[in-house]
Design a protein around this motif. Structure first.
Motif, PDB file in Angstrom:
ATOM      1  N   VAL A  12       6.565  -1.062   2.973  1.00 53.40           N
ATOM      2  CA  VAL A  12       4.258  -0.919   3.677  1.00 53.40           C
ATOM      3  C   VAL A  12       4.432   0.151   3.810  1.00 53.40           C
ATOM      4  O   VAL A  12       5.583   1.220   4.104  1.00 53.40           O
ATOM      5  CB  VAL A  12       4.326  -1.641   4.646  1.00 53.40           C
ATOM      6  N   PHE A  13       3.525   1.045   3.473  1.00 52.84           N
ATOM      7  CA  PHE A  13       3.195   2.453   3.336  1.00 52.84           C
ATOM      8  C   PHE A  13       2.782   2.571   4.776  1.00 52.84           C
ATOM      9  O   PHE A  13       1.554   1.855   4.712  1.00 52.84           O
ATOM     10  CB  PHE A  13       2.534   2.986   2.298  1.00 52.84           C
ATOM     11  N   ALA A  14       2.976   4.128   5.164  1.00 53.27           N
ATOM     12  CA  ALA A  14       2.187   4.023   6.387  1.00 53.27           C
ATOM     13  C   ALA A  14       1.697   5.632   6.458  1.00 53.27           C
ATOM     14  O   ALA A  14       2.983   6.262   6.178  1.00 53.27           O
ATOM     15  CB  ALA A  14       2.381   3.673   8.110  1.00 53.27           C
ATOM     16  N   TYR A  15       0.323   6.197   6.499  1.00 50.97           N
ATOM     17  CA  TYR A  15       0.510   7.679   6.597  1.00 50.97           C
ATOM     18  C   TYR A  15       0.054   8.022   7.660  1.00 50.97           C
ATOM     19  O   TYR A  15      -1.112   7.728   8.548  1.00 50.97           O
ATOM     20  CB  TYR A  15      -0.227   7.763   5.041  1.00 50.97           C
ATOM     21  N   ILE A  44      -4.112   9.745  -3.065  1.00 50.71           N
ATOM     22  CA  ILE A  44      -2.369   8.401  -2.471  1.00 50.71           C
ATOM     23  C   ILE A  44      -2.457   7.841  -3.869  1.00 50.71           C
ATOM     24  O   ILE A  44      -1.696   7.168  -4.356  1.00 50.71           O
ATOM     25  CB  ILE A  44      -2.947   8.276  -0.539  1.00 50.71           C
ATOM     26  N   ASP A  45      -4.110   6.922  -4.240  1.00 53.71           N
ATOM     27  CA  ASP A  45      -3.726   6.459  -4.774  1.00 53.71           C
ATOM     28  C   ASP A  45      -3.134   6.564  -6.984  1.00 53.71           C
ATOM     29  O   ASP A  45      -2.254   6.182  -7.074  1.00 53.71           O
ATOM     30  CB  ASP A  45      -5.546   5.657  -5.469  1.00 53.71           C
ATOM     31  N   GLU A  49      -7.955   9.607  -0.174  1.00 51.72           N
ATOM     32  CA  GLU A  49      -7.854   8.525  -0.787  1.00 51.72           C
ATOM     33  C   GLU A  49      -7.517   8.993  -1.719  1.00 51.72           C
ATOM     34  O   GLU A  49      -6.051   7.586  -2.639  1.00 51.72           O
ATOM     35  CB  GLU A  49      -8.933   7.400  -0.052  1.00 51.72           C
ATOM     36  N   LEU A  65       0.562   7.272  -5.625  1.00 52.64           N
ATOM     37  CA  LEU A  65       1.403   5.757  -5.684  1.00 52.64           C
ATOM     38  C   LEU A  65       1.127   5.359  -6.897  1.00 52.64           C
ATOM     39  O   LEU A  65       0.986   3.637  -6.306  1.00 52.64           O
ATOM     40  CB  LEU A  65       1.023   5.328  -3.825  1.00 52.64           C
ATOM     41  N   ASN A 108      -3.358   3.300   7.018  1.00 52.74           N
ATOM     42  CA  ASN A 108      -3.268   5.124   7.359  1.00 52.74           C
ATOM     43  C   ASN A 108      -3.911   5.157   9.521  1.00 52.74           C
ATOM     44  O   ASN A 108      -4.187   4.337   9.797  1.00 52.74           O
ATOM     45  CB  ASN A 108      -4.837   5.689   7.474  1.00 52.74           C
ATOM     46  N   ARG A 110      -1.343  -0.367   2.234  1.00 48.49           N
ATOM     47  CA  ARG A 110      -1.156   0.886   2.674  1.00 48.49           C
ATOM     48  C   ARG A 110      -2.075   0.443   3.801  1.00 48.49           C
ATOM     49  O   ARG A 110      -2.758   0.596   4.583  1.00 48.49           O
ATOM     50  CB  ARG A 110      -0.931   1.929   1.550  1.00 48.49           C
TER      51      ARG A 110
END
Length: 496
Positions: free
Chosen positions: A349-352, A370-371, A367, A374, A384, A382
């Motif tokens: 899981v990505f957490a910004y 980041i897309d 956004e 990744l 935020n 993901r």
């Protein structure tokens, strides 16, 4: 029509009946190919999953307490029989409570390493001391470590008062007694009034057996603080990320209290710290890990061992939340951390973090950036968030649950082969060298993460493997989990 022709994926697509019949026909066709004993064993065990490691039940808790740099972590490593706790000849390397599973003479217990305790501690050192006091409250017995070469100090006397108030049984360890000449220094510690001081050299192992025997005499069979350091049960989540990206702050915000030391100094966390947190109506086991700084072979001292233990924490986890700084572009360190998670086969899981520090206009472009960053991991959820304000942290649980669901997904063999038959019929492997390799049979050999083995009549190119993985994800989901896809090339039996 030959048997081989009947069992191609193209033909499989035309075979009437349900998916199980298709799979049975394809599997029977494998007998026309050279299969190893390993192949046959794999097919015989089809559908069976290896049990994920279950940790032991709750056990008595032993806390190791003492001033900074008296050798507590060295003693931890000696008891465990391996280099587990961070050790460096600098006071204050251990800053949090860190629990380990230990045993002695057939007795299992939880060993808790703590930061150094000081009377006049301020700043980060005050919070370290507070964690040590909590460790005493959450222990069934205490190993009080004193440096015999220095003797009892004012700080040691203050610890004695703390221990007496706690009412917990105490075993006094006179550390750094490397030979008989130090026995007299150890004997002087009788004056602390805690009973016999046990002369020990944690570094060399001298006297540790006698001290542990003494510990077992006062250690209860059943823990009176059951649940303080739970084992098993809650799902395990590792928090990973570069140093100072906000992992400990996020853990404290999720817990609703100061569980681990947070400071503006990068690298505050050196050991993985397990915390049990109620979130979304469930209990989760979060592991706050040391920031991964450089490549392991380029790290030195405490950072080197912290990097190794971060990898160990990842291997013990089920899903990893990789925390990244929304204010900074993706770095080589971030990519390396993500690669560690994928290679370890854990949910992702990505957490910004620090999303609250970006304005609305910037978020629109961020956004898209980041897309693009990744693009290789479109399957990972993901969120935020802001560890400082708690913004959108409630979205973390659905993302983690999605990753865990994908991580444990199993596809019935019949359905898998029927689907792949359709895919390969619609877009077969390119012809190479006058030959066109075919997928003969597919089976899912495990979950956590999903692992597939394809039996093929020839080499399957990497690009086609990626194509098959993408199709599997489109059909069956597998959100938040890497997929392991291996190919076994088998030649047709020669006819005599």
């Amino acid at each position: 029509m030959s048997t081989e022709d009947q069992l191609t994926p193209d033909a499989a697509h035309d075979i009437p009946g349900d998916a199980e019949q298709v799979a049975s026909a394809l599997r029977a066709g494998l007998e026309d190919f050279e299969l190893s004993e390993e192949d046959r064993d794999l097919l015989a065990r089809e559908g069976e999953d290896e049990d994920f490691e279950d940790e032991g039940a709750s056990r008595p808790v032993v806390a190791i307490i003492g001033r900074p740099n008296v050798g507590k972590s060295t003693l931890v490593n000696r008891v465990l029989g391996r280099r587990e706790a961070v050790v460096e000849d600098v006071p204050g390397v251990t800053r949090d409570r860190v629990a380990y599973d230990a045993d002695w003479s057939g007795r299992d217990f939880t060993l808790v390493d703590t930061g150094g305790w000081e009377i006049d501690a301020t700043g980060i050192h005050l919070r370290v001391a507070e964690q040590a006091e909590v460790a005493v409250d959450l222990a069934d017995a205490v190993l009080f470590v004193v440096d015999a070469t220095v003797g009892a100090t004012d700080d040691d006397e203050a610890v004695v008062k703390l221990l007496r108030r706690s009412g917990k049984p105490v075993v006094l360890i006179a550390n750094k007694v490397d030979d008989q000449r130090g026995e007299a220094d150890a004997a002087a510690l009788w004056n602390l009034g805690l009973g016999q001081p046990w002369p020990v050299s944690a570094l060399h192992g001298r006297g540790t057996g006698d001290a542990l025997d003494a510990l077992l005499e006062v250690l209860p069979e059943k823990s009176a603080v059951s649940g303080a350091y739970q084992r098993g049960g809650p799902r395990r989540v590792a928090l990973l990320g570069r140093p100072n990206v906000g992992k400990s702050s996020m853990l404290n915000k999720l817990a609703g209290e100061e569980r681990v030391v947070v400071d503006d100094v990068a690298g505050t966390t050196r050991d993985p710290v397990d915390e049990f947190i109620e979130l979304g109506g469930k209990t989760w086991r979060f592991v706050d890990t040391a920031g991964i700084r450089r490549r392991v072979h380029q790290t030195r001292g405490a950072d080197f061992y912290a990097s190794l233990r971060t990898q160990t924490a990842l291997e013990k986890a089920e899903v990893a939340v990789v925390l990244m700084d929304a204010a900074n572009p993706l770095t080589e360190q971030d990519v390396r951390i993500i690669s560690q998670v994928v290679e370890a086969g854990r949910g992702l899981v990505f957490a910004y973090n620090k999303w609250d520090l970006t304005d609305e206009e910037r978020r629109y472009y961020l956004e898209r950036e980041i897309d693009r960053d990744l693009v290789q991991f479109p399957w990972a959820p993901r969120v935020n968030v802001s560890a400082r304000t708690g913004r959108h942290l409630e979205k973390l649980v659905p993302a983690i649950e999605t990753a865990l669901d994908g991580w444990e997904t199993r596809i019935p063999t019949g359905r898998l082969n029927a689907f792949l038959g359709e895919v390969v019929a619609a877009q077969p492997h390119p012809v190479r060298g006058g030959k066109q390799p075919r997928v003969l049979f597919a089976t899912q050999v495990g979950t956590r993460p999903p692992r597939f083995v394809l039996f093929a009549s020839g080499f399957i190119e990497a690009g086609y493997r990626r194509f098959l993985e993408r199709k599997l994800r489109e059909e069956f989901g597998f959100d938040g989990t890497p997929i392991e896809l291996s190919v076994r090339v088998r030649e047709k039996r020669s006819r005599r």
